[in-house]
Design an enzyme around this catalytic site. Sequence first.
Site, PDB file in Angstrom:
ATOM      1  N   CYS A  13       0.868  -1.175   0.000  1.00  0.00           N
ATOM      2  CA  CYS A  13       0.000   0.000   0.000  1.00  0.00           C
ATOM      3  C   CYS A  13       0.905   1.225   0.000  1.00  0.00           C
ATOM      4  CB  CYS A  13      -1.008  -0.006   1.153  1.00  0.00           C
ATOM      5  SG  CYS A  13      -0.333   0.156   2.807  1.00  0.00           S
ATOM      6  N   CYS A  87      -1.905   1.246  -4.269  1.00  0.00           N
ATOM      7  CA  CYS A  87      -0.611   1.840  -4.634  1.00  0.00           C
ATOM      8  C   CYS A  87      -0.552   2.184  -6.116  1.00  0.00           C
ATOM      9  CB  CYS A  87       0.559   0.960  -4.224  1.00  0.00           C
ATOM     10  SG  CYS A  87       0.823  -0.491  -5.237  1.00  0.00           S
ATOM     11  N   CYS A  91       3.738  -0.205  -8.337  1.00  0.00           N
ATOM     12  CA  CYS A  91       4.227  -1.562  -8.159  1.00  0.00           C
ATOM     13  C   CYS A  91       4.739  -2.129  -9.481  1.00  0.00           C
ATOM     14  CB  CYS A  91       3.101  -2.435  -7.614  1.00  0.00           C
ATOM     15  SG  CYS A  91       3.673  -3.992  -6.976  1.00  0.00           S
TER      16      CYS A  91
END
Length: 139
Positions: A13, A87, A91
């Site tokens: 996150c 996020c 990522c």
Amino acid sequence: MSSAPLASVLFVCVHNAGRSQMAAGFLGHLAGDRIEVRSAGSVPADQVNPAAVEAMKEVGIDIGDQKPKVLTTEAVQASDYVITMGCGDACPVFPGKRYLDWALEDPAGQGVAAVRPIRDQIKDRIEALIAEIDAAHKA
């Protein structure tokens, strides 16, 4: 005699201070050493959200000693499952990984009463994830 973990799971996150820490806490608690657990954030906070720590203590899991960690390419590469929680595109994506995006409210700035339902949703998802990993290794 311990054996290798069935899988490695990375929770991501933004701040690695709430959702991902609670998820990592539940997975470690419920799966023990059968599943390797990691968590990280794209922009880590200074500390784990105190409301998340308190909400987890209420269910017998202490995440108060955890520290937010920065998301690294190596952590993603070393994981079989990468579970993102808000996020976005921070990522990195690698072939052969199972990516899941869990849409969960961000507990940042909220009190324990608001964090409890998020905690409970995370627990339900962790239980389903453990069942999925167990089933994949029995097949």
